[in-house]
Enzyme design. Structure first.
Site, PDB file in Angstrom:
ATOM      1  N   ASP A  85       0.741  -1.269   0.032  1.00 20.24           N
ATOM      2  CA  ASP A  85       0.024  -0.077   0.121  1.00 20.24           C
ATOM      3  C   ASP A  85       0.841   1.113   0.023  1.00 20.24           C
ATOM      4  O   ASP A  85       1.843   1.442   0.805  1.00 20.24           O
ATOM      5  CB  ASP A  85      -0.891  -0.063   1.277  1.00 20.24           C
ATOM      6  CG  ASP A  85      -1.965   1.011   1.157  1.00 20.24           C
ATOM      7  OD1 ASP A  85      -2.514   1.359   0.207  1.00 20.24           O
ATOM      8  OD2 ASP A  85      -2.318   1.251   2.300  1.00 20.24           O
ATOM      9  N   VAL A 234      -9.601   0.090   3.926  1.00 18.86           N
ATOM     10  CA  VAL A 234     -10.048   0.233   5.363  1.00 18.86           C
ATOM     11  C   VAL A 234      -8.766  -0.056   6.399  1.00 18.86           C
ATOM     12  O   VAL A 234      -8.392  -1.250   6.157  1.00 18.86           O
ATOM     13  CB  VAL A 234     -11.162  -0.465   5.784  1.00 18.86           C
ATOM     14  CG1 VAL A 234     -11.799  -0.386   7.156  1.00 18.86           C
ATOM     15  CG2 VAL A 234     -12.454  -0.304   4.669  1.00 18.86           C
TER      16      VAL A 234
HETATM   17  P1  13P Z   1      -8.678   4.406   6.549  1.00 15.78           P
HETATM   18  O1  13P Z   1      -7.754   4.320   7.430  1.00 15.78           O
HETATM   19  O2  13P Z   1      -9.007   5.861   6.511  1.00 15.78           O
HETATM   20  O3  13P Z   1      -9.592   3.366   6.624  1.00 15.78           O
HETATM   21  O4  13P Z   1      -7.887   4.498   5.072  1.00 15.78           O
HETATM   22  C1  13P Z   1      -7.028   3.326   4.549  1.00 15.78           C
HETATM   23  C2  13P Z   1      -6.613   3.282   3.523  1.00 15.78           C
HETATM   24  O5  13P Z   1      -6.857   4.064   2.696  1.00 15.78           O
HETATM   25  C3  13P Z   1      -4.965   2.588   3.274  1.00 15.78           C
HETATM   26  O6  13P Z   1      -4.402   3.101   1.878  1.00 15.78           O
END
Ligand code: 13P
Length: 290
Positions: A85, A234
């Site tokens: 990510d 999330v």
């Molecule tokens: P949140 O922590 O707001 O759910 O976002 C998670 C996210 O977008 C990880 O890339």
């Protein structure tokens, strides 16, 4: 089941009008909870690992090894993708692929469009050789990205023409256009750019990714899915469920010392939180496709 890329799961989701959840790994208990929630719901799932968590969880090979061992231990049969990510450089994306990740996000959204295209192109070429998938970002998703606070109201909405240029030049598999969502808790009412979302999806034809999936009203999530959002990230909501459970337990049991006493209920709370998101996203029962 061995790890798979996001390719088939996102194309099926786009076709079937639902979204696959990306749930971020924070530690062993999060990984156990997310895998078991997906299996229970018979849903495809994406395990997200953001860069700041790589050293925290003992390095990329340790994370990939833990995920593969848990898949075997629990007999997980639903499709699972292991995804980097917000990879910030070409190097970290290649290191993740080398460690066994099946998907990477290259996030050069804070650089010029030219730089973003160049690095995304190089990552995509390398990833596609081994059948891995690539996500890229345009515009700025504000809020808290791990330990970094990003606040840039001007760049909150991606420009449609830039999205088309990036997609055409790179061959990425999915796109995360910033459209007003934020990482972490929302300050005030979220304002998602639905018109822009629809336009970008139609122009690019790609599955779109919604970051900052915590704290959004259910109706906004459903609207985003209708408009071609096929992956929703999330983390914060699961972290809050986990921490609230631990806080409550320790307040009620100040003498407790065995970590299992609070980590087992915390893991159950994470699992319930993930299952609720999977149902909201419509991916329950979609392990075999749409
Ligand atoms: P949140 O922590 O707001 O759910 O976002 C998670 C996210 O977008 C990880 O890339």
């Amino acid at each position: 089941m061995t790890l798979v890329s996001m390719k088939d799961m996102l194309l099926q989701a786009l076709k079937g009008n639902y979204a696959v959840g990306q749930f971020n790994l924070n530690n062993l208990e999060f990984t156990q909870a997310i895998l078991q929630a997906a299996q229970e719901e018979q849903a495809p799932v994406i395990l997200g690992v953001s860069e700041a968590y790589i050293p925290y969880m003992g390095g990329l090979p340790c994370i990939a090894g833990m995920v593969k061992a848990l898949i075997e231990h629990y007999g997980i049969t639903v499709p699972v993708a292991l995804h980097l990510d917000h990879g910030s450089t070409y190097e970290v994306c290649i290191r993740a692929l080398h460690a066994g990740f099946t998907s990477v996000m290259i996030d050069a959204s804070h650089h010029s469009l030219e730089f973003n295209i160049d690095v995304t192109q190089r990552v995509t070429q390398a990833a596609h050789v081994i059948g891995a998938t690539v996500e890229a970002e345009l515009g700025r998703i504000t809020g808290r990205e791990d330990d970094l606070v990003v606040d840039d109201a001007d760049g909150m909405y991606a420009v449609s023409e830039d999205c088309v240029a990036l997609v055409n030049a790179t061959g990425i598999d999915c796109l995360a256009p910033a459209l007003g969502s934020v990482h972490g808790p929302y300050r005030g009412q979220p304002k998602l750019g639905f018109e822009r979302m629809e336009e970008i999806q139609k122009l690019t034809g790609l599955p779109l990714v919604l970051h900052g999936g915590s704290g959004l009203p259910d109706a906004e999530i459903r609207r985003a899915i209708e408009l071609g959002t096929s992956k929703i990230n999330v983390n914060t909501d699961n972290q809050m469920a986990c921490t609230a459970t631990i806080r409550r337990f320790l307040n009620e049991n100040p003498q407790a010392y065995d970590p299992r006493n609070y980590l087992i209920p915390a893991r159950e709370a994470i699992m319930a939180s993930v299952q609720a998101k999977i149902r909201l996203f419509g991916s329950s029962g979609k392990a075999g496709g749409s």
